[in-house]
Design a protein around this motif. Structure first.
Motif, PDB file in Angstrom:
ATOM      1  N   SER A   3       0.836  -1.196   0.000  1.00  0.00           N
ATOM      2  CA  SER A   3       0.000   0.000   0.000  1.00  0.00           C
ATOM      3  C   SER A   3       0.874   1.250   0.000  1.00  0.00           C
ATOM      4  O   SER A   3       2.020   1.235   0.435  1.00  0.00           O
ATOM      5  CB  SER A   3      -0.931  -0.005   1.203  1.00  0.00           C
ATOM      6  N   THR A   4       0.294   2.324  -0.485  1.00  0.00           N
ATOM      7  CA  THR A   4       0.982   3.606  -0.543  1.00  0.00           C
ATOM      8  C   THR A   4       0.556   4.455   0.636  1.00  0.00           C
ATOM      9  O   THR A   4      -0.637   4.610   0.893  1.00  0.00           O
ATOM     10  CB  THR A   4       0.641   4.344  -1.854  1.00  0.00           C
ATOM     11  N   ASP A   5       1.533   4.989   1.355  1.00  0.00           N
ATOM     12  CA  ASP A   5       1.274   5.894   2.461  1.00  0.00           C
ATOM     13  C   ASP A   5       1.789   7.275   2.088  1.00  0.00           C
ATOM     14  O   ASP A   5       2.818   7.408   1.420  1.00  0.00           O
ATOM     15  CB  ASP A   5       1.981   5.416   3.732  1.00  0.00           C
ATOM     16  N   ILE A   6       1.078   8.306   2.518  1.00  0.00           N
ATOM     17  CA  ILE A   6       1.503   9.687   2.311  1.00  0.00           C
ATOM     18  C   ILE A   6       2.047  10.197   3.645  1.00  0.00           C
ATOM     19  O   ILE A   6       1.372  10.097   4.668  1.00  0.00           O
ATOM     20  CB  ILE A   6       0.342  10.581   1.834  1.00  0.00           C
ATOM     21  N   GLY A  52       9.249  26.840   2.917  1.00  0.00           N
ATOM     22  CA  GLY A  52       8.225  27.650   2.275  1.00  0.00           C
ATOM     23  C   GLY A  52       7.036  26.914   1.684  1.00  0.00           C
ATOM     24  O   GLY A  52       6.081  27.552   1.247  1.00  0.00           O
ATOM     25  N   TYR A  53       7.085  25.590   1.650  1.00  0.00           N
ATOM     26  CA  TYR A  53       6.049  24.825   0.977  1.00  0.00           C
ATOM     27  C   TYR A  53       5.666  23.598   1.804  1.00  0.00           C
ATOM     28  O   TYR A  53       6.400  23.186   2.697  1.00  0.00           O
ATOM     29  CB  TYR A  53       6.539  24.363  -0.408  1.00  0.00           C
ATOM     30  N   THR A  54       4.540  23.012   1.462  1.00  0.00           N
ATOM     31  CA  THR A  54       4.162  21.721   2.028  1.00  0.00           C
ATOM     32  C   THR A  54       4.884  20.656   1.226  1.00  0.00           C
ATOM     33  O   THR A  54       4.791  20.640  -0.009  1.00  0.00           O
ATOM     34  CB  THR A  54       2.634  21.510   1.936  1.00  0.00           C
ATOM     35  N   LEU A  55       5.622  19.802   1.902  1.00  0.00           N
ATOM     36  CA  LEU A  55       6.345  18.712   1.252  1.00  0.00           C
ATOM     37  C   LEU A  55       5.796  17.387   1.741  1.00  0.00           C
ATOM     38  O   LEU A  55       5.802  17.115   2.947  1.00  0.00           O
ATOM     39  CB  LEU A  55       7.840  18.776   1.550  1.00  0.00           C
ATOM     40  N   LEU A  56       5.311  16.596   0.802  1.00  0.00           N
ATOM     41  CA  LEU A  56       4.785  15.274   1.119  1.00  0.00           C
ATOM     42  C   LEU A  56       5.528  14.224   0.320  1.00  0.00           C
ATOM     43  O   LEU A  56       6.026  14.502  -0.774  1.00  0.00           O
ATOM     44  CB  LEU A  56       3.295  15.196   0.780  1.00  0.00           C
ATOM     45  N   GLY A  57       5.569  13.040   0.881  1.00  0.00           N
ATOM     46  CA  GLY A  57       6.177  11.911   0.189  1.00  0.00           C
ATOM     47  C   GLY A  57       5.207  10.760   0.129  1.00  0.00           C
ATOM     48  O   GLY A  57       4.351  10.603   1.006  1.00  0.00           O
ATOM     49  N   ALA A  58       5.328   9.969  -0.912  1.00  0.00           N
ATOM     50  CA  ALA A  58       4.585   8.720  -1.028  1.00  0.00           C
ATOM     51  C   ALA A  58       5.570   7.603  -0.740  1.00  0.00           C
ATOM     52  O   ALA A  58       6.663   7.568  -1.321  1.00  0.00           O
ATOM     53  CB  ALA A  58       3.998   8.572  -2.425  1.00  0.00           C
ATOM     54  N   THR A  59       5.203   6.712   0.170  1.00  0.00           N
ATOM     55  CA  THR A  59       6.063   5.588   0.501  1.00  0.00           C
ATOM     56  C   THR A  59       5.330   4.284   0.214  1.00  0.00           C
ATOM     57  O   THR A  59       4.117   4.178   0.373  1.00  0.00           O
ATOM     58  CB  THR A  59       6.506   5.603   1.977  1.00  0.00           C
ATOM     59  N   VAL A  60       6.091   3.316  -0.230  1.00  0.00           N
ATOM     60  CA  VAL A  60       5.616   1.954  -0.410  1.00  0.00           C
ATOM     61  C   VAL A  60       6.586   1.072   0.353  1.00  0.00           C
ATOM     62  O   VAL A  60       7.801   1.105   0.087  1.00  0.00           O
ATOM     63  CB  VAL A  60       5.557   1.555  -1.901  1.00  0.00           C
ATOM     64  N   GLU A  61       6.073   0.346   1.310  1.00  0.00           N
ATOM     65  CA  GLU A  61       6.910  -0.503   2.164  1.00  0.00           C
ATOM     66  C   GLU A  61       8.089   0.294   2.741  1.00  0.00           C
ATOM     67  O   GLU A  61       9.232  -0.144   2.697  1.00  0.00           O
ATOM     68  CB  GLU A  61       7.364  -1.745   1.398  1.00  0.00           C
ATOM     69  N   HIS A  62       7.779   1.488   3.231  1.00  0.00           N
ATOM     70  CA  HIS A  62       8.729   2.397   3.895  1.00  0.00           C
ATOM     71  C   HIS A  62       9.797   2.955   2.960  1.00  0.00           C
ATOM     72  O   HIS A  62      10.775   3.537   3.418  1.00  0.00           O
ATOM     73  CB  HIS A  62       9.379   1.714   5.104  1.00  0.00           C
ATOM     74  N   ARG A  63       9.616   2.814   1.660  1.00  0.00           N
ATOM     75  CA  ARG A  63      10.547   3.377   0.673  1.00  0.00           C
ATOM     76  C   ARG A  63       9.906   4.599   0.041  1.00  0.00           C
ATOM     77  O   ARG A  63       8.759   4.540  -0.419  1.00  0.00           O
ATOM     78  CB  ARG A  63      10.857   2.333  -0.408  1.00  0.00           C
ATOM     79  N   LEU A  64      10.630   5.708  -0.006  1.00  0.00           N
ATOM     80  CA  LEU A  64      10.128   6.925  -0.638  1.00  0.00           C
ATOM     81  C   LEU A  64      10.114   6.716  -2.154  1.00  0.00           C
ATOM     82  O   LEU A  64      11.148   6.455  -2.767  1.00  0.00           O
ATOM     83  CB  LEU A  64      11.016   8.121  -0.276  1.00  0.00           C
ATOM     84  N   VAL A  65       8.914   6.816  -2.750  1.00  0.00           N
ATOM     85  CA  VAL A  65       8.773   6.559  -4.183  1.00  0.00           C
ATOM     86  C   VAL A  65       8.203   7.749  -4.941  1.00  0.00           C
ATOM     87  O   VAL A  65       8.191   7.759  -6.173  1.00  0.00           O
ATOM     88  CB  VAL A  65       7.928   5.295  -4.456  1.00  0.00           C
ATOM     89  N   GLY A  66       7.723   8.764  -4.219  1.00  0.00           N
ATOM     90  CA  GLY A  66       7.179   9.948  -4.864  1.00  0.00           C
ATOM     91  C   GLY A  66       7.253  11.136  -3.929  1.00  0.00           C
ATOM     92  O   GLY A  66       7.256  10.965  -2.705  1.00  0.00           O
ATOM     93  N   VAL A  67       7.344  12.337  -4.500  1.00  0.00           N
ATOM     94  CA  VAL A  67       7.418  13.567  -3.712  1.00  0.00           C
ATOM     95  C   VAL A  67       6.611  14.670  -4.383  1.00  0.00           C
ATOM     96  O   VAL A  67       6.469  14.693  -5.602  1.00  0.00           O
ATOM     97  CB  VAL A  67       8.870  14.053  -3.507  1.00  0.00           C
ATOM     98  N   ILE A  68       6.090  15.567  -3.547  1.00  0.00           N
ATOM     99  CA  ILE A  68       5.441  16.773  -4.050  1.00  0.00           C
ATOM    100  C   ILE A  68       5.779  17.920  -3.109  1.00  0.00           C
ATOM    101  O   ILE A  68       5.870  17.731  -1.896  1.00  0.00           O
ATOM    102  CB  ILE A  68       3.907  16.596  -4.177  1.00  0.00           C
TER     103      ILE A  68
END
Length: 150
Positions: A3-6, A52-68
């Motif tokens: 599953s993907t966690d933000i 200055g911005y909101t930074l979020l990451g998408a993780t799959v099995e505790h691995r960072l796989v996406g950023v915004i």
């Protein structure tokens, strides 16, 4: 795929976020000039984006796989690792930005057809194009999305 966690990105994530951007951008646009070192990229994330911005990451099995990185009416960065693209992760991240802002602008390179299709699927409309007045000297497109009034 799990599953993907933000998650909220913090200072300890900046090197990984900057590296993820380099990998994703290099895979999608290998011809694009590399105008900054990895150290400069991390510095930008740490000193410009993080405060200055909101930074979020998408993780799959505790691995960072996406950023915004978003805020102030802009999506400044949105990248997903190539092996995790086309799985809805970019949509999840962009959805977070759309949930918190009513009017969003962003730039993408004109030749990045995949990104252009992605943004257009999410309701963004091209506003104007440039002939490359950016660091990379590559033509780009300004996109805008506005929440419809109820």
């Amino acid at each position: 795929m799990g599953s993907t966690d933000i998650i909220s990105l913090e200072a300890r994530h900046m090197a990984e976020a900057a590296a993820l951007r380099r990998v994703a951008l290099g895979a999608r646009l290998p011809w694009l000039p590399d105008v900054h070192t990895p150290e400069e990229d991390e510095h930008y994330w740490r000193t410009h984006l993080l405060p200055g911005y909101t930074l979020l990451g998408a993780t799959v099995e505790h691995r960072l796989v996406g950023v915004i990185a978003y805020g102030r009416g802009w999506v400044e960065q949105l990248y997903v690792l190539p092996a995790f693209q086309d799985r809805g992760i970019g949509s999840l991240l962009l959805g977070e930005a759309k949930a918190s802002m009513d009017d969003i602008q962003l730039w993408t390179f004109s030749k990045n057809a995949g990104a252009r299709r992605f943004y257009e699927r999410h309701g963004f409309v091209a506003q104007r194009e440039t002939d490359g007045d950016n660091e990379e000297r590559e033509p780009d497109v300004l996109y805008r999305w506005r929440r419809l009034s109820a």
